[in-house]
Design a protein around this motif. Structure first.
Motif, short mmCIF file in Angstrom:
data_model
loop_
_atom_site.label_atom_id
_atom_site.label_comp_id
_atom_site.label_asym_id
_atom_site.label_seq_id
_atom_site.Cartn_x
_atom_site.Cartn_y
_atom_site.Cartn_z
N GLU A 2 -37.75 -96.43 77.35
CA GLU A 2 -36.77 -95.49 76.80
C GLU A 2 -37.03 -95.38 75.31
O GLU A 2 -37.36 -96.37 74.66
N SER A 3 -36.87 -94.17 74.76
CA SER A 3 -36.98 -94.01 73.31
C SER A 3 -36.01 -92.94 72.85
O SER A 3 -35.68 -92.02 73.60
N ARG A 4 -35.53 -93.09 71.63
CA ARG A 4 -34.65 -92.09 71.05
C ARG A 4 -34.80 -92.11 69.53
O ARG A 4 -35.15 -93.13 68.94
N ARG A 5 -34.54 -90.97 68.94
CA ARG A 5 -34.61 -90.82 67.49
C ARG A 5 -33.23 -91.05 66.90
O ARG A 5 -32.24 -90.54 67.42
N GLU A 6 -33.20 -91.80 65.81
CA GLU A 6 -31.99 -91.96 65.01
C GLU A 6 -32.40 -91.75 63.56
O GLU A 6 -32.97 -92.66 62.94
N GLY A 7 -32.17 -90.57 63.04
CA GLY A 7 -32.62 -90.23 61.69
C GLY A 7 -34.14 -90.21 61.63
O GLY A 7 -34.78 -89.53 62.42
N ASN A 8 -34.70 -91.01 60.75
CA ASN A 8 -36.15 -91.10 60.61
C ASN A 8 -36.75 -92.22 61.47
O ASN A 8 -37.94 -92.48 61.39
N ALA A 9 -35.93 -92.88 62.27
CA ALA A 9 -36.40 -94.01 63.08
C ALA A 9 -36.45 -93.62 64.55
O ALA A 9 -35.64 -92.83 65.04
N ILE A 10 -37.43 -94.19 65.25
CA ILE A 10 -37.54 -94.06 66.69
C ILE A 10 -37.28 -95.44 67.28
O ILE A 10 -37.97 -96.41 66.93
N LEU A 11 -36.30 -95.54 68.15
CA LEU A 11 -35.99 -96.80 68.82
C LEU A 11 -36.65 -96.78 70.19
O LEU A 11 -36.53 -95.79 70.92
N VAL A 12 -37.36 -97.86 70.52
CA VAL A 12 -38.08 -97.94 71.79
C VAL A 12 -37.61 -99.19 72.52
O VAL A 12 -37.58 -100.28 71.94
N LYS A 13 -37.27 -99.02 73.80
CA LYS A 13 -36.85 -100.15 74.63
C LYS A 13 -37.75 -100.18 75.86
O LYS A 13 -37.85 -99.19 76.59
N LEU A 14 -38.39 -101.32 76.07
CA LEU A 14 -39.25 -101.50 77.24
C LEU A 14 -38.53 -102.33 78.28
O LEU A 14 -37.73 -103.20 77.94
#
Length: 98
Positions: A2-14
């Motif tokens: 799963e990945s999502r953008r929060e501002g300038n950051a991309i959060l990735v969860k495996l």
């Protein structure tokens, strides 16, 4: 993954069993990242290699058992080879760190 953008950051969860490098590359492509930094990572890892840059290039050691991922950072450059360069610290069951 799963990945999502929060501002300038991309959060990735495996999820368990997903491969770190291909997952980060997919997330970078999905979010149109050409270059960036991996700032942080925690969790568990298994079936991985760690390399040490010695006088004859990278000296790699493989680990098949689970290790706790204590720290992860590095860079992503989608036009480079390798595209992803990471530094990791893992904790072992005897409380030592690699």
């Amino acid at each position: 993954m799963e990945s999502r953008r929060e501002g300038n950051a991309i959060l990735v969860k495996l999820s368990d069993g997903e491969d770190l490098f291909p997952s980060l590359e997919i997330a970078a492509r999905e979010h149109r990242i050409e270059s960036g930094s991996v700032l942080w990572g925690i969790g568990m890892m298994r079936d991985f290699e760690i390399g040490f840059f010695g006088p004859n290039g990278y000296e790699k050691t493989g680990f098949s058992d689970r290790q706790e991922l204590l720290g992860l950072h590095g860079s992503i450059a989608m036009r480079a080879d390798p595209k992803i360069h990471l530094h990791a610290t893992v904790g072992r069951p005897d409380h030592s760190a690699i």
